[in-house]
Design a protein around this motif. Structure first.
Motif, PDB file in Angstrom:
ATOM      1  N   LYS A  43     -24.601 -32.335 -61.199  1.00  0.00           N
ATOM      2  CA  LYS A  43     -24.088 -32.826 -60.277  1.00  0.00           C
ATOM      3  C   LYS A  43     -24.899 -31.498 -59.106  1.00  0.00           C
ATOM      4  O   LYS A  43     -25.586 -31.026 -59.196  1.00  0.00           O
ATOM      5  N   SER A  63     -14.505 -31.614 -47.802  1.00  0.00           N
ATOM      6  CA  SER A  63     -13.848 -31.941 -49.255  1.00  0.00           C
ATOM      7  C   SER A  63     -13.272 -30.578 -49.376  1.00  0.00           C
ATOM      8  O   SER A  63     -12.005 -30.865 -49.858  1.00  0.00           O
ATOM      9  N   GLU A  89     -11.294 -30.986 -59.845  1.00  0.00           N
ATOM     10  CA  GLU A  89     -12.986 -31.650 -59.075  1.00  0.00           C
ATOM     11  C   GLU A  89     -13.772 -30.079 -57.933  1.00  0.00           C
ATOM     12  O   GLU A  89     -14.763 -30.683 -58.454  1.00  0.00           O
ATOM     13  N   ASP A  90     -12.967 -29.330 -58.205  1.00  0.00           N
ATOM     14  CA  ASP A  90     -13.832 -28.234 -57.895  1.00  0.00           C
ATOM     15  C   ASP A  90     -13.786 -26.618 -58.954  1.00  0.00           C
ATOM     16  O   ASP A  90     -14.558 -26.492 -58.140  1.00  0.00           O
TER      17      ASP A  90
END
Length: 130
Positions: A43, A63, A89-90
């Motif tokens: 990403k 987020s 997702e962190d």
């Protein structure tokens, strides 16, 4: 020369917490806007939080709002990122970055989450997994 050294990353279970540190040398924080960024595998780099050179203004990505808190200790010339309620997702490599002197959108009254910063640390890995 301004240098940044991050620490505090690690492996933590979902829902856990960490405190990331960014030690700044070469200039006092009064002259530096500090941003925290992260990059997960595959990403792009994402701005997470920042604090203005005045220390009076902070900014957070949607987020992480309500879960992450940025702060600084002027005596230690260190900026912290308290990361709570961590989610898988962190998981990412977390970098701190400096804009010195503050320029573009960065000022006493604003700090930007765009990665247009001049100096970057090596990063500290945060992995959230059960």
């Amino acid at each position: 020369q301004l240098q940044l050294v991050e620490s505090g990353g690690g492996l933590v279970q979902p829902g856990g917490s960490l405190r990331l540190s960014c030690a700044v040398s070469g200039f006092t924080l009064d002259y530096v806007t500090i941003g925290w960024f992260r990059q997960a595998p595959g990403k792009g780099r994402e701005g997470v939080s920042c604090i203005s050179n005045s220390g009076g203004v902070t900014n957070y990505a949607d987020s992480v709002k309500g879960r992450f808190t940025i702060s600084r200790n002027n005596a230690k010339n260190t900026v912290y990122l308290q990361v709570n309620s961590l989610k898988p997702e962190d998981t990412a490599l977390y970098y701190c970055a400096a804009d010195m002197p503050p320029s573009g959108p960065n000022s006493d009254n604003f700090c930007s989450l765009r990665d247009e910063y001049d100096y970057w640390g090596q990063g500290t890995q945060v992995t959230v997994s059960s």
